[in-house]
Write a protein that holds these residues in place. Structure first.
Motif, PDB file in Angstrom:
ATOM      1  N   ILE A   1      15.820  -4.555  -4.108  1.00 40.10           N
ATOM      2  CA  ILE A   1      15.394  -3.213  -4.508  1.00 40.10           C
ATOM      3  C   ILE A   1      14.014  -3.240  -5.159  1.00 40.10           C
ATOM      4  O   ILE A   1      13.175  -2.387  -4.884  1.00 40.10           O
ATOM      5  N   ARG A   2      13.783  -4.211  -6.016  1.00 38.92           N
ATOM      6  CA  ARG A   2      12.501  -4.283  -6.725  1.00 38.92           C
ATOM      7  C   ARG A   2      11.306  -4.373  -5.767  1.00 38.92           C
ATOM      8  O   ARG A   2      10.374  -3.566  -5.868  1.00 38.92           O
ATOM      9  N   PRO A   3      11.291  -5.328  -4.825  1.00 40.44           N
ATOM     10  CA  PRO A   3      10.131  -5.363  -3.928  1.00 40.44           C
ATOM     11  C   PRO A   3      10.045  -4.156  -3.006  1.00 40.44           C
ATOM     12  O   PRO A   3       8.946  -3.714  -2.660  1.00 40.44           O
ATOM     13  N   LEU A   4      11.180  -3.585  -2.616  1.00 41.26           N
ATOM     14  CA  LEU A   4      11.158  -2.427  -1.726  1.00 41.26           C
ATOM     15  C   LEU A   4      10.673  -1.161  -2.425  1.00 41.26           C
ATOM     16  O   LEU A   4      10.351  -0.177  -1.760  1.00 41.26           O
ATOM     17  N   VAL A   5      10.620  -1.163  -3.738  1.00 37.05           N
ATOM     18  CA  VAL A   5      10.090  -0.020  -4.481  1.00 37.05           C
ATOM     19  C   VAL A   5       8.647  -0.272  -4.910  1.00 37.05           C
ATOM     20  O   VAL A   5       7.774   0.585  -4.739  1.00 37.05           O
ATOM     21  N   ILE A   6       8.371  -1.457  -5.441  1.00 35.96           N
ATOM     22  CA  ILE A   6       7.053  -1.735  -6.023  1.00 35.96           C
ATOM     23  C   ILE A   6       5.955  -1.831  -4.965  1.00 35.96           C
ATOM     24  O   ILE A   6       4.866  -1.284  -5.141  1.00 35.96           O
ATOM     25  N   VAL A   7       6.211  -2.483  -3.865  1.00 30.60           N
ATOM     26  CA  VAL A   7       5.159  -2.686  -2.859  1.00 30.60           C
ATOM     27  C   VAL A   7       4.746  -1.372  -2.189  1.00 30.60           C
ATOM     28  O   VAL A   7       3.536  -1.108  -2.061  1.00 30.60           O
ATOM     29  N   PRO A   8       5.667  -0.488  -1.784  1.00 29.15           N
ATOM     30  CA  PRO A   8       5.201   0.806  -1.260  1.00 29.15           C
ATOM     31  C   PRO A   8       4.461   1.641  -2.310  1.00 29.15           C
ATOM     32  O   PRO A   8       3.526   2.364  -1.967  1.00 29.15           O
ATOM     33  N   LEU A   9       4.847   1.533  -3.580  1.00 30.07           N
ATOM     34  CA  LEU A   9       4.098   2.243  -4.613  1.00 30.07           C
ATOM     35  C   LEU A   9       2.676   1.698  -4.735  1.00 30.07           C
ATOM     36  O   LEU A   9       1.722   2.461  -4.927  1.00 30.07           O
ATOM     37  N   ALA A  10       2.529   0.395  -4.633  1.00 36.10           N
ATOM     38  CA  ALA A  10       1.193  -0.204  -4.662  1.00 36.10           C
ATOM     39  C   ALA A  10       0.388   0.215  -3.428  1.00 36.10           C
ATOM     40  O   ALA A  10      -0.813   0.471  -3.522  1.00 36.10           O
ATOM     41  N   GLY A  11       1.041   0.301  -2.284  1.00 35.06           N
ATOM     42  CA  GLY A  11       0.358   0.778  -1.079  1.00 35.06           C
ATOM     43  C   GLY A  11      -0.068   2.229  -1.215  1.00 35.06           C
ATOM     44  O   GLY A  11      -1.155   2.616  -0.773  1.00 35.06           O
ATOM     45  N   ALA A  12       0.770   3.045  -1.844  1.00 37.17           N
ATOM     46  CA  ALA A  12       0.412   4.440  -2.086  1.00 37.17           C
ATOM     47  C   ALA A  12      -0.774   4.530  -3.047  1.00 37.17           C
ATOM     48  O   ALA A  12      -1.659   5.372  -2.879  1.00 37.17           O
ATOM     49  N   ALA A  13      -0.798   3.661  -4.059  1.00 35.71           N
ATOM     50  CA  ALA A  13      -1.937   3.634  -4.976  1.00 35.71           C
ATOM     51  C   ALA A  13      -3.216   3.237  -4.235  1.00 35.71           C
ATOM     52  O   ALA A  13      -4.292   3.783  -4.504  1.00 35.71           O
ATOM     53  N   GLY A  14      -3.113   2.303  -3.302  1.00 32.87           N
ATOM     54  CA  GLY A  14      -4.260   1.947  -2.473  1.00 32.87           C
ATOM     55  C   GLY A  14      -4.718   3.119  -1.618  1.00 32.87           C
ATOM     56  O   GLY A  14      -5.907   3.332  -1.422  1.00 32.87           O
ATOM     57  N   GLY A  15      -3.773   3.898  -1.127  1.00 34.62           N
ATOM     58  CA  GLY A  15      -4.121   5.095  -0.361  1.00 34.62           C
ATOM     59  C   GLY A  15      -4.827   6.137  -1.208  1.00 34.62           C
ATOM     60  O   GLY A  15      -5.754   6.807  -0.749  1.00 34.62           O
ATOM     61  N   VAL A  16      -4.407   6.277  -2.448  1.00 33.59           N
ATOM     62  CA  VAL A  16      -5.083   7.196  -3.371  1.00 33.59           C
ATOM     63  C   VAL A  16      -6.507   6.719  -3.639  1.00 33.59           C
ATOM     64  O   VAL A  16      -7.449   7.514  -3.668  1.00 33.59           O
ATOM     65  N   PHE A  17      -6.672   5.412  -3.824  1.00 34.48           N
ATOM     66  CA  PHE A  17      -8.012   4.861  -4.026  1.00 34.48           C
ATOM     67  C   PHE A  17      -8.896   5.135  -2.810  1.00 34.48           C
ATOM     68  O   PHE A  17     -10.067   5.501  -2.956  1.00 34.48           O
TER      69      PHE A  17
ATOM     70  N   VAL B   1     -15.598  -1.075   0.213  1.00 34.91           N
ATOM     71  CA  VAL B   1     -14.934  -1.039  -1.101  1.00 34.91           C
ATOM     72  C   VAL B   1     -13.518  -0.477  -0.968  1.00 34.91           C
ATOM     73  O   VAL B   1     -12.588  -0.969  -1.622  1.00 34.91           O
ATOM     74  N   SER B   2     -13.329   0.516  -0.123  1.00 34.22           N
ATOM     75  CA  SER B   2     -11.998   1.104   0.060  1.00 34.22           C
ATOM     76  C   SER B   2     -11.023   0.096   0.651  1.00 34.22           C
ATOM     77  O   SER B   2      -9.884  -0.027   0.186  1.00 34.22           O
ATOM     78  N   VAL B   3     -11.442  -0.619   1.674  1.00 33.98           N
ATOM     79  CA  VAL B   3     -10.556  -1.597   2.310  1.00 33.98           C
ATOM     80  C   VAL B   3     -10.245  -2.745   1.349  1.00 33.98           C
ATOM     81  O   VAL B   3      -9.097  -3.197   1.260  1.00 33.98           O
ATOM     82  N   ILE B   4     -11.243  -3.195   0.616  1.00 39.35           N
ATOM     83  CA  ILE B   4     -11.003  -4.253  -0.369  1.00 39.35           C
ATOM     84  C   ILE B   4     -10.042  -3.758  -1.449  1.00 39.35           C
ATOM     85  O   ILE B   4      -9.145  -4.496  -1.876  1.00 39.35           O
ATOM     86  N   GLY B   5     -10.188  -2.512  -1.880  1.00 40.39           N
ATOM     87  CA  GLY B   5      -9.277  -1.944  -2.877  1.00 40.39           C
ATOM     88  C   GLY B   5      -7.843  -1.861  -2.377  1.00 40.39           C
ATOM     89  O   GLY B   5      -6.900  -2.155  -3.115  1.00 40.39           O
ATOM     90  N   ILE B   6      -7.666  -1.472  -1.136  1.00 39.09           N
ATOM     91  CA  ILE B   6      -6.316  -1.404  -0.560  1.00 39.09           C
ATOM     92  C   ILE B   6      -5.707  -2.801  -0.462  1.00 39.09           C
ATOM     93  O   ILE B   6      -4.534  -3.003  -0.800  1.00 39.09           O
ATOM     94  N   ILE B   7      -6.487  -3.771  -0.019  1.00 43.95           N
ATOM     95  CA  ILE B   7      -5.978  -5.141   0.109  1.00 43.95           C
ATOM     96  C   ILE B   7      -5.589  -5.702  -1.247  1.00 43.95           C
ATOM     97  O   ILE B   7      -4.518  -6.312  -1.396  1.00 43.95           O
TER      98      ILE B   7
END
Length: 92
Positions: free
Chosen positions: A32-48, A69-75
């Motif tokens: 559950i932890r990785p399935l919640v945290i990683v998509p949230l981090a991906g969403a934060a990258g999308g916001v960036f 800069v955007s691609v580096i921020g997402i990665i």
């Protein structure tokens, strides 16, 4: 945000599908932890990526810089999400 979260979910799913016999000390609901945290981090990258949109419309070298800069921020965001999601389980 949705694209970033989807990419994060796909990446972490690839990692988690390969685990056939998890260690008992991880607990019953360890996925559950990785399935919640990683998509949230991906969403934060999308916001960036969206926030950097104002530089893309300026033209010239600023557009290229904004994309880089955007691609580096997402990665970096996805990498940090994967590390935070898997710490204590697959990566210790």
């Amino acid at each position: 945000m949705l694209i970033g979260a989807g990419v994060g979910l796909i990446i972490i799913s690839i990692f988690l599908i390969g685990v056939n016999h998890p260690r008992p000390e991880w607990g019953q609901y360890w996925m559950i932890r990785p399935l919640v945290i990683v998509p949230l981090a991906g969403a934060a990258g999308g916001v960036f990526y969206y926030i950097m949109d104002f530089l893309r419309y300026r033209g010239g070298w600023r557009t290229a810089l904004a994309y880089v800069v955007s691609v580096i921020g997402i990665i970096i965001g996805l990498w940090m999400g994967i590390v935070l999601g898997l710490v204590g389980t697959l990566w210790h």
